[in-house]
Design a protein around this motif. Structure first.
Motif, mmCIF file in Angstrom:
data_model
loop_
_atom_site.group_PDB
_atom_site.id
_atom_site.type_symbol
_atom_site.label_atom_id
_atom_site.label_comp_id
_atom_site.label_asym_id
_atom_site.label_seq_id
_atom_site.Cartn_x
_atom_site.Cartn_y
_atom_site.Cartn_z
ATOM 1 N N ARG A 42 24.987 62.822 24.360
ATOM 2 C CA ARG A 42 26.125 63.509 23.739
ATOM 3 C C ARG A 42 25.656 64.385 22.576
ATOM 4 O O ARG A 42 26.107 65.526 22.427
ATOM 5 C CB ARG A 42 27.128 62.461 23.255
ATOM 6 C CG ARG A 42 28.348 63.000 22.499
ATOM 7 C CD ARG A 42 29.193 63.953 23.310
ATOM 8 N NE ARG A 42 29.740 63.378 24.511
ATOM 9 C CZ ARG A 42 31.040 63.244 24.757
ATOM 10 N NH1 ARG A 42 31.927 63.624 23.857
ATOM 11 N NH2 ARG A 42 31.454 62.750 25.906
ATOM 12 N N THR A 43 24.725 63.881 21.774
ATOM 13 C CA THR A 43 24.216 64.662 20.641
ATOM 14 C C THR A 43 23.505 65.922 21.124
ATOM 15 O O THR A 43 23.715 67.014 20.580
ATOM 16 C CB THR A 43 23.252 63.816 19.791
ATOM 17 O OG1 THR A 43 23.946 62.655 19.307
ATOM 18 C CG2 THR A 43 22.723 64.613 18.605
ATOM 19 N N GLY A 58 36.668 70.041 26.310
ATOM 20 C CA GLY A 58 37.049 70.879 25.178
ATOM 21 C C GLY A 58 37.765 72.150 25.567
ATOM 22 O O GLY A 58 38.204 72.906 24.703
ATOM 23 N N SER A 118 30.836 61.005 19.781
ATOM 24 C CA SER A 118 30.167 62.015 18.963
ATOM 25 C C SER A 118 29.744 61.409 17.627
ATOM 26 O O SER A 118 30.292 60.398 17.191
ATOM 27 C CB SER A 118 31.101 63.197 18.710
ATOM 28 O OG SER A 118 31.493 63.800 19.914
ATOM 29 N N GLU A 174 26.182 68.418 22.571
ATOM 30 C CA GLU A 174 26.970 69.050 21.512
ATOM 31 C C GLU A 174 26.133 70.070 20.748
ATOM 32 O O GLU A 174 26.636 71.153 20.396
ATOM 33 C CB GLU A 174 27.506 67.980 20.565
ATOM 34 C CG GLU A 174 28.608 67.133 21.166
ATOM 35 C CD GLU A 174 29.106 66.053 20.230
ATOM 36 O OE1 GLU A 174 30.231 65.576 20.437
ATOM 37 O OE2 GLU A 174 28.367 65.674 19.300
ATOM 38 N N THR A 175 24.875 69.743 20.490
ATOM 39 C CA THR A 175 23.994 70.687 19.789
ATOM 40 C C THR A 175 23.781 71.941 20.630
ATOM 41 O O THR A 175 23.775 73.067 20.105
ATOM 42 C CB THR A 175 22.646 70.018 19.473
ATOM 43 O OG1 THR A 175 22.872 68.818 18.736
ATOM 44 C CG2 THR A 175 21.761 70.947 18.649
ATOM 45 N N LEU A 235 31.603 68.272 28.502
ATOM 46 C CA LEU A 235 32.081 68.719 27.197
ATOM 47 C C LEU A 235 32.789 70.071 27.293
ATOM 48 O O LEU A 235 33.793 70.304 26.604
ATOM 49 C CB LEU A 235 30.914 68.809 26.210
ATOM 50 C CG LEU A 235 30.404 67.481 25.649
ATOM 51 C CD1 LEU A 235 29.206 67.722 24.750
ATOM 52 C CD2 LEU A 235 31.505 66.766 24.867
ATOM 53 N N GLU A 276 26.467 66.085 31.009
ATOM 54 C CA GLU A 276 27.121 65.926 29.703
ATOM 55 C C GLU A 276 27.619 67.271 29.190
ATOM 56 O O GLU A 276 28.732 67.373 28.645
ATOM 57 C CB GLU A 276 26.138 65.319 28.703
ATOM 58 C CG GLU A 276 26.770 64.777 27.448
ATOM 59 C CD GLU A 276 27.460 63.439 27.650
ATOM 60 O OE1 GLU A 276 28.452 63.181 26.945
ATOM 61 O OE2 GLU A 276 27.012 62.649 28.502
ATOM 62 N N LEU A 319 25.877 73.217 22.883
ATOM 63 C CA LEU A 319 27.104 74.015 22.934
ATOM 64 C C LEU A 319 27.378 74.695 21.592
ATOM 65 O O LEU A 319 27.847 75.837 21.555
ATOM 66 C CB LEU A 319 28.285 73.127 23.332
ATOM 67 C CG LEU A 319 28.227 72.573 24.761
ATOM 68 C CD1 LEU A 319 29.450 71.726 25.055
ATOM 69 C CD2 LEU A 319 28.103 73.698 25.785
ATOM 70 N N LEU A 320 27.095 74.007 20.486
ATOM 71 C CA LEU A 320 27.261 74.638 19.172
ATOM 72 C C LEU A 320 26.321 75.834 19.025
ATOM 73 O O LEU A 320 26.723 76.897 18.532
ATOM 74 C CB LEU A 320 26.985 73.623 18.059
ATOM 75 C CG LEU A 320 28.070 72.590 17.775
ATOM 76 C CD1 LEU A 320 27.560 71.533 16.804
ATOM 77 C CD2 LEU A 320 29.315 73.267 17.201
#
Length: 336
Positions: free
Chosen positions: A317-318, A26, A290, A321-322, A22, A18, A324-325
């Motif tokens: 996904r959550t 992105g 997302s 994303e967390t 992303l 995942e 990568l942020l």
């Protein structure tokens, strides 16, 4: 400008896949490398469509990275942490599965909820908050700001993918063996998960729903405590699904708002709110999506302050994303 170098441990896992997708989707301006748990050789690990080239996990691999993302096994994570500790200049560590949350240098991260920069020591381990805790904290903090909450009760339906590929595979094999009237595998769950709902797993299970409950409770306390939001009572139930969390939530307000008010507040905050004219949120419906889906917001007929609602989110996904942020914020900090 030189691109930040990120090293991903566990690129072949569900979470690693995942994260890789992303980064590619992105077109993130980073150089993402993969590392194996093996210290000596380059490894060709099987991916879904092709082979993944994974660098050996050694001093040079760690030293070359600006950020190391941990999404593999505990064994590999311990080795990576030991290698990082031996370096005079350590890379930032993002613990995507919270293996090291009990260490004093670990700091809990949920960037989507962070209104102020997180103050952390130079060599902190940045552990990610649990996806269900992030979703609950976001929902409850949004509503509490508009109308104070008194109490809440949550039932969390946990998917097999929270146990990685092994959990998905065992659920799949259990389903096949049931249809073929064969003895089902129970190595991971020590119970029949297929076509079943369970409040606890077998005595010999390699995993525990109680551990998940305690982790979510701890993370929620950290996320909601500073906001003075009352913590919910909760139970985690093993669901016979591969991916995606669903949460059945009861909220008691000081003074109950209308369903339309709640829907408006959540929509204004960017949540996907489904009315009666749309399909309800589901683990299948949020796959690859997302954010949070909220549906079936109804008044509690037995309590004048109560509201029921249904929440769904993609757990992988959550988490990705967390991760990568968090890595992006750490890369920006390193670049200053």
């Amino acid at each position: 400008m030189t691109k930040p170098k990120w090293l991903l441990l566990g690129g072949e896992t569900l979470l690693g896949k995942e994260i890789r997708e992303l980064v590619e989707e992105g077109k993130l301006p980073v150089t993402l490398s993969l590392a194996s748990a093996h210290p000596d050789d380059i490894v060709l690990a099987p991916g879904e469509e092709d082979l993944l080239v994974m660098q050996p996990l050694d001093k040079n691999t760690i030293e070359d990275a600006d950020v190391v993302l941990l999404a593999g096994t505990m064994e590999a994570h311990k080795r990576a942490l030991a290698l990082a500790h031996a370096l005079p200049q350590r890379p930032a560590i993002v613990d995507a599965v919270c293996d090291f949350e009990d260490l004093p240098e670990s700091v809990l991260r949920a960037p989507i909820l962070e209104k102020e920069p997180v103050v952390a020591q130079e060599y902190s381990i940045h552990g990610l908050a649990h996806p269900a805790a992030i979703a609950l904290a976001r929902l409850m903090s949004l509503l509490h700001t508009q109308r104070p909450l008194r109490s809440s009760v949550v039932t969390i339906l946990e998917p097999a993918s929270e146990r990685g590929k092994e959990g998905v595979d065992e659920l799949h094999q259990q389903t096949l063996t049931l249809f073929n009237f064969q003895q089902m595998p129970r190595k991971l769950f020590d119970a029949q998960v297929s076509f079943n709902l369970l409040p606890r797993l077998g005595a010999e299970a390699q995993v525990s729903l109680e551990v998940a409950e305690h982790r979510i409770e701890r993370h929620l306390a950290s996320l909601l405590g500073p906001l003075a939001v009352p913590l919910p009572s909760m139970r985690v139930v093993q669901a016979p699904v591969f991916h995606g969390y669903c949460l059945n939530i009861w909220l008691e307000f000081e003074s109950r708002p209308s369903v339309d008010e709640i829907s408006g507040w959540l929509k204004d905050a960017g949540l996907d709110v489904r009315g009666a004219d749309l399909e309800p949120g589901s683990n299948m419906g949020v796959a690859g999506q997302s954010g949070i889906t909220v549906s079936d917001i109804v008044e509690d007929r037995g309590n004048a302050r109560g509201i029921w609602l249904w929440l769904a989110l993609d757990n992988m996904r959550t988490r990705a994303e967390t991760a990568l942020l968090t890595a992006g914020l750490l890369s920006r900090k390193e670049a200053r």
